[in-house]
Design an enzyme around this catalytic site. Structure first.
Site, PDB file in Angstrom:
ATOM      1  N   HIS A   1      -3.957   3.143   7.972  1.00 15.49           N
ATOM      2  CA  HIS A   1      -5.154   2.467   7.510  1.00 15.49           C
ATOM      3  C   HIS A   1      -6.308   3.443   7.694  1.00 15.49           C
ATOM      4  O   HIS A   1      -6.404   4.062   8.748  1.00 15.49           O
ATOM      5  CB  HIS A   1      -5.355   1.191   8.340  1.00 15.49           C
ATOM      6  CG  HIS A   1      -6.342   0.257   7.748  1.00 15.49           C
ATOM      7  ND1 HIS A   1      -7.691   0.499   7.769  1.00 15.49           N
ATOM      8  CD2 HIS A   1      -6.183  -0.918   7.093  1.00 15.49           C
ATOM      9  CE1 HIS A   1      -8.308  -0.500   7.168  1.00 15.49           C
ATOM     10  NE2 HIS A   1      -7.414  -1.376   6.751  1.00 15.49           N
TER      11      HIS A   1
ATOM     12  N   HIS B   1       0.013   2.252  11.098  1.00 15.74           N
ATOM     13  CA  HIS B   1      -0.034   0.810  10.968  1.00 15.74           C
ATOM     14  C   HIS B   1       1.342   0.182  10.749  1.00 15.74           C
ATOM     15  O   HIS B   1       1.730  -0.753  11.440  1.00 15.74           O
ATOM     16  CB  HIS B   1      -0.967   0.476   9.813  1.00 15.74           C
ATOM     17  CG  HIS B   1      -1.302  -0.964   9.685  1.00 15.74           C
ATOM     18  ND1 HIS B   1      -1.652  -1.732  10.767  1.00 15.74           N
ATOM     19  CD2 HIS B   1      -1.335  -1.785   8.612  1.00 15.74           C
ATOM     20  CE1 HIS B   1      -1.903  -2.961  10.360  1.00 15.74           C
ATOM     21  NE2 HIS B   1      -1.693  -3.026   9.074  1.00 15.74           N
TER      22      HIS B   1
ATOM     23  N   ARG C   1       3.102  -1.133   1.399  1.00 15.80           N
ATOM     24  CA  ARG C   1       3.249  -2.572   1.570  1.00 15.80           C
ATOM     25  C   ARG C   1       1.945  -3.282   1.234  1.00 15.80           C
ATOM     26  O   ARG C   1       0.869  -2.801   1.566  1.00 15.80           O
ATOM     27  CB  ARG C   1       3.622  -2.869   3.019  1.00 15.80           C
ATOM     28  CG  ARG C   1       3.702  -4.337   3.362  1.00 15.80           C
ATOM     29  CD  ARG C   1       4.130  -4.552   4.788  1.00 15.80           C
ATOM     30  NE  ARG C   1       3.118  -4.164   5.757  1.00 15.80           N
ATOM     31  CZ  ARG C   1       2.074  -4.922   6.101  1.00 15.80           C
ATOM     32  NH1 ARG C   1       1.894  -6.085   5.531  1.00 15.80           N
ATOM     33  NH2 ARG C   1       1.208  -4.512   7.001  1.00 15.80           N
TER      34      ARG C   1
END
Lengths: 301, 276, 609
Positions: free
Chosen positions: C236, C379, C414
């Site tokens: 992130h 992450h 994702r």
């Protein structure tokens, strides 16, 4: 069942557990099997570095002094009236001939019981007077403990009945507030006014009312007992009432203390006026209000 | 054990001295000036133990759990501590900081006065495993005995947000067991065989106030969970890191439900007459 | 031989997060005796950290939604490297799994008409995330936990599994140690489900907890299973790097949306330099215009002014921060300053309450007064154990995997909200697959004593060394190596350096010394976890070396474009002897009817229902 992993939906989806609930003890361990270092610590033992003893001490002093004053005032059986003022300890004023002691005791068991079984006061006096515990994470003086299981403390469960009686009492007390506004001239005519006692009695009753409205039992009865508001009869209004009472309930401790101070002060004020120690000041006077409808004031008095 | 503790204490002293020398060279920054904290961490197991002192350099925004990790990495690699998320979401790092039950990841070092030793001890309600780790498995045993959620027959899976607001508060619980730790019924009086403790009264409240749960847990509350042992002294509410109003919103409403069933004479007579 | 306890189950589930619990519940519902092993206490798994929600095309708010749209969103988000069948199953079954959670007692937020409320999220065409405020993961894990324990699972809390045993190539059991006592435990079982989560602890700056050490991936790899997509590690761009109390914690993109300005250590607003030429015209030309846009946004008015440069795409912002730090203009702790403190404090508190409280409570940082230091944070691991979509079966008979530890569902990247639904959809399938497999197995596999003994000896060896490094030292070195060389942006030279460093670290890890006894000794636990982190780190690095393109979460500075040929393969890591072999393996072909969904223009194509 024939398990087949490629199937569309789980066999377990949405199926409730088959076993009926069984009421076993919450734990199956023998007493003492899970003992930690806190067990049996002597009274006052703690690693806390703050002044943890200050709060229970203040509570003990506050409750003790106000309790002593109330008991003393109740025993007096005199100086509870001054003109149109009536001490809240003696309201409603019942004076049956057969009653040997102060009339206060005919009604005082109601507020005493209401406060004594109150969920807030229980916390305060268990901490302040029983040290059960005196403060969080502090050792306790006693070994045996039964909490509110069994006699006598199971009586706390009757809190709601004291709440019912106290609500009836509140009606009389509001009557007293109205009377505290209506003064009588030497010539027997009535007039409306606001004196020092009027304010003391009004404040005491307003706070008593807030204290009663913020009661945990009341909150339960108006809606807290429901599991699903929108499934119940009158669920909407009950949810509304419940959430408003819940908002008041968050301040139950504050109302408990302020109402206790206020009710003692109202008695003290009336007592001092009656004994001639205080001179009751008049703030506002509406002299001719009842000239056209004298019957109203006669009815109220 | 004691040999290790002494070695740890010595290592602590030397590393502390070195760090102090380094600290002297650090120029004052705009943020909090570099300083050292003294941590007294309980080291020991079921057979006994004592507090061992460590000097830890303090950084801005540091929490007690960071200090414990620093000690692990630099002075005592075998210092036992239970932790997971370090963001107050999992409820693993429960301990007693200066005598108060708290999550170490939420106990900021800035809160303590400079020079004031910070005492970190394991929870006192549960048997110690080692150092800051206690055996909390009793709690999981209790949970297993609570009658589980079971929907009412024929219930429609529709309800309003205001129907679940109450229960959602209880479901915020991260199971840190600080309420169990501070509860004097479990801590001082050791009534774990009779009382489920605040955490599980909160859990039962969440089930009982579920809009379509059909199980009646009132007898369980009274007889198995031992709700009568709670004397509502509110320590559980004081320590809850999720700010759940354990006493006012969970335990007292449950006590009132128990009263409805077992103590209210009018309701009992009414039920006897109507057969409900 | 060292003493050990023995437990026997038909199915052993390793990991008690969302996927592990769901797998255990399913296997137990199918009549298997199930053991559930977890490194922490029950209910503490990383699933509790998930906030946003669980993605499912329930179509409660947007009736146009359907599984086809969810499938398309997932595939596009994953740059089409996903296993199409997993994405399809996930999109089709997640609504049922959400309803199932509700039937098991979960209390989702509601719509005004009393159904499950859904919220919008990045990458999802329609409002799709069922949620409970910002604690959806906690609600899910409590629901599954309570369902599980009342269904009769045997839960082994604070146990670490260190080795899987096979008998003639089939799973036969596992060895674990109890973290609380250090005692060894042998699990005899027919099938094992791996649901151990991710690998984030190989990196220093991560949103992951200590548990995320790639245990499942390593156990499976060592048992002979294949790992795919390991190069796809989601970073992130804005995680906290300072203070240490919040290192790695995410800073929502909303901060930049509310006017957060990125500056380097010289105080320069550097984002202008990094705007791609082709899209420069979409962004404000100077400070004044950016401010005008912000003022209009605050007032809720239309404006001619263009967006501030901080609102560039995620990869671009990450690239910018990364470059600034590399070129020596980073903040003292290796990040960039994200400053919103120039805005009125009241507005910050109103629009970003959770951010404000997060920093205030956990770090004593007042974001209304001081700038934050941010940098990319590790992450989520898209890669993992290669599984058969319908059953979760790995390439080793008897071995199954689900959740973050498995691969294929998310492809190269994702979407938010897809992880929680991944856990329950594939957790259930893996549990059913394992149960079905175990029921079909007539003979109980055997485990040779010699293998058990060898593993126990290996585990105890760090205690026996008279001298050696602390495992914490090696861990720090590993984190530094991975953070520096295999971070969000990769380059051939760095990756080669990392491989060489990992080789030496492996030797150092084999020689660490542990102090103290076996009772709850975190140093000893780390010594073992190190080995796992080294294996997954090597898999990440080797896969990243081979993928000479930039796709999804994998960004190569030396190959910035997409390579169509690499879009047809997954990188696959497999054990060979004592080493690791990584190579491309063809991506399964999507059937024509699913392909047709993407041909139907224009997007979004929710109408396909």
């Amino acid at each position: 069942m024939s398990p087949e992993p490629q199937r569309k939906l789980s066999s377990s989806a949405g199926v409730a557990p088959a076993a009926a609930p069984s009421y076993r003890p919450a734990t199956c361990t023998p007493p003492g099997a899970w003992r930690g270092a806190g067990y049996g610590q002597p009274f006052g033992a703690t690693e806390r570095t703050d002044t943890w003893w200050l709060m229970p001490l203040a509570q003990a002093l506050g409750l003790g002094l106000l309790g002593l004053y109330a008991t003393w005032a109740a025993f007096q059986g005199a100086h509870y009236e001054f003109g149109n003022y009536l001490s809240p300890f003696y309201s409603p004023l019942l004076k049956p001939a057969w009653w040997p002691i102060s009339p206060a005791f005919l009604i005082l068991w109601i507020p005493a019981g209401f406060r004594g079984t109150c969920y807030y006061y229980r916390k305060a006096y268990y901490r302040a007077f029983f040290a059960d515990p005196s403060a969080c994470a502090v050792g306790e003086p006693r070994k045996g403990y039964r909490g509110e299981v069994g006699f006598p403390w199971a009586i706390q469960n009757l809190h709601r009945y004291f709440m019912y009686f106290a609500s009836i009492l509140l009606v009389f007390l509001w009557w007293d507030v109205i009377r505290a506004f209506i003064f009588t001239d030497p010539d027997g005519s009535h007039y409306l006014a606001i004196g020092g006692g009027t304010l003391a009695i009004l404040a005491s009753n307003a706070l008593l009312t807030m204290y009663s409205l913020s009661c945990h039992s009341l909150r339960h009865l108006v809606g807290g007992k429901l599991d699903c508001f929108s499934c119940a009869v009158a669920g909407g209004p009950r949810h509304g009432a419940w959430s408003r009472l819940s908002a008041l309930n968050a301040h139950h401790m504050g109302y408990a203390w302020w109402s206790l101070f206020a009710v003692c002060f109202a008695d003290f004020y009336v007592r001092m006026c009656s004994m001639g120690v205080f001179h009751d000041p008049m703030f506002v006077t509406f002299r001719h209000l009842f000239d056209y409808a004298p019957k109203i004031s006669h009815f109220l008095l | 054990m004691s040999a290790g503790a002494v070695a740890g204490a010595i290592a602590g002293a030397t590393a502390g001295a070195a760090a102090a020398a380094a600290g002297a060279r650090v120029k004052a920054e705009a943020t909090t000036a570099k300083r050292e904290a003294v941590l007294r961490v309980y080291r020991g197991d079921a057979s006994g133990g004592q507090e061992v002192e460590y000097q830890v350099p303090v950084e801005t925004g540091m929490v007690v759990l960071d200090a414990i990790h620093w000690i692990q990495a630099h002075q005592a690699p075998d210092l036992a501590v239970r932790w997971n998320c370090k963001a107050a979401k999992c409820g693993s790092c429960s301990a007693e900081v200066n005598g108060k039950p708290a999550l170490m990841c939420k106990s900021r070092m800035e809160r303590f006065a400079p020079g004031e030793p910070i005492v970190v001890r394991p929870m006192k309600t549960f048997p110690i495993i080692r150092d800051l780790v206690t055996d909390v498995s009793w709690n999981f045993e209790v949970n297993q005995r609570i009658p589980p959620f079971q929907p009412r027959a024929g219930a429609e899976w529709k309800w309003q947000q205001h129907d679940v607001d109450r229960a959602q508060e209880f479901r915020k619980c991260i199971e840190c067991f600080l309420c169990q730790d501070v509860c004097h019924v479990l801590r001082s009086h050791e009534l774990k065989h009779q009382f489920a403790g605040p955490r599980f009264l909160v859990r039962i409240a969440g089930l009982e106030m579920h809009p379509i749960d059909g199980v009646d847990r009132t007898p369980f509350l009274k007889d198995s969970a031992g709700i009568g042992f709670c004397n509502i002294t509110k320590c559980c509410t004081e320590v809850c890191p999720e700010d759940i109003h354990i006493t006012d919103n969970a335990i007292i409403p449950l006590k009132e439900r128990v009263v409805d069933r077992f103590y209210d004479p009018v309701q009992m007579v009414w039920r006897a007459i109507t057969g409900k | 031989m060292e003493p050990f306890d023995t437990h026997e189950h038909e199915v052993l589930v390793i990991g008690a997060g969302g996927a592990g619990l769901r797998a255990a519940i399913e296997a137990s519902a199918m009549g298997c005796s199930v053991g559930l092993v977890t490194k922490s206490l029950l209910g503490k798994a990383h699933t509790v950290m998930a906030e946003g929600g669980i993605a499912a095309a329930l179509a409660h708010l947007d009736p146009q939604d359907g599984w086809q749209t969810h499938f398309q969103d997932t595939m596009k988000g994953g740059s089409f490297l996903n296993h199409w069948r997993m994405a399809q199953l996930h999109a089709q079954e997640s609504p049922d799994r959400v309803r199932e959670l509700e039937q098991w007692g979960a209390l989702f937020d509601r719509t005004p008409d009393g159904r499950i409320l859904q919220r919008a999220f990045g990458g999802h065409t329609w409002k799709r995330l069922a949620h409970v405020g910002d604690r959806t993961g906690l609600e899910m894990i409590r629901t599954l936990q309570d369902r599980g324990v009342h269904q009769g699972l045997d839960v082994y809390m604070e146990f670490t599994v260190t080795k899987l045993f096979t008998d003639g190539g089939r799973i036969a059991g596992a060895l674990a140690y109890r973290r609380d006592t250090g005692r060894f435990v042998l699990f005899r079982c027919k099938a094992i489900v791996i649901a151990t989560g991710g690998v984030g602890k190989a990196y220093q700056v991560t949103s992951n907890s200590w548990e995320y050490t790639g245990d499942g991936q390593t156990l499976a790899f060592e048992a002979g299973a294949e790992l795919i997509d390991m190069e796809f590690l989601q970073f992130h761009p804005t995680g906290m790097v300072w203070p240490p109390g919040v290192m790695g914690l995410l800073v929502t993109e909303g901060v930049r949306g509310e006017g957060g300005i990125l500056r380097n250590s010289k105080g320069e607003r550097f984002m202008w330099k990094y705007l791609p030429e082709a899209r420069r015209h979409e962004y404000a030309a100077d400070e004044a215009e950016a401010r005008a846009w912000l003022d209009a946004a605050v007032e809720g008015q239309q404006t001619e002014a263009r967006r501030p440069p901080e609102l560039s795409t995620r990869d671009n912002v990450s690239r910018a921060i990364y470059t600034e730090v590399r070129e020596g203009r980073g903040t003292p702790h290796g990040g960039a300053f994200l400053d919103i403190s120039y805005m009125p404090a009241e507005r910050i508190k109103k629009k970003l309450p959770s951010m404000y409280h997060q920093f205030k409570e956990l770090a004593d940082v007042d974001i209304t007064a001081t700038p934050m230091e941010v940098g990319p944070t590790t992450h989520y691991m898209m890669g993992g154990v290669r599984v058969e979509p319908d059953t979760g079966a790995a390439t080793v008979p008897g071995l199954f995997a689900a959740g973050e530890a498995s691969a294929g569902m998310h492809g190269a990247n994702r979407l938010g909200g897809n992880s929680l639904s991944d856990l329950v959809v594939f957790g259930r399938r893996a549990g059913a697959g394992a149960a079905y497999y175990a029921k079909g197995l007539t003979a109980t596999p055997r485990i040779p004593d010699a293998e058990i003994e060898a593993e126990m000896r290996g585990l105890l060896s760090p205690f026996e060394r008279a001298s050696g490094e602390s495992p914490y030292e090696v861990h720090r070195a590993l984190q530094e190596c991975m953070g520096t060389n295999v971070g969000i942006f990769r380059i051939e030279k760095d990756l080669e350096t990392a491989l060489a460093t990992l080789a030496t670290l492996k030797q150092r890890a084999a020689r660490v010394r542990v102090e103290g006894g076996r009772t709850y000794n975190p140093g000893w636990h780390l010594a073992r976890d190190l080995r796992n982190m080294l294996v997954v780190s090597e898999a990440i690095t080797r896969s990243a070396l081979l993928r000479k393109e930039s796709r999804g979460a994998h960004s190569r500075l030396d190959y910035t474009g997409l390579d169509p040929a690499l879009g047809k393969v997954n990188m696959c890591a497999k054990r060979s002897g004592d080493g690791m072999q990584v190579g491309p393996t063809p991506l399964p072909e999507m059937p024509a009817e699913l392909k047709a969904l993407f041909d139907a223009a224009p997007q979004p194509a929710g109408k396909a229902t």
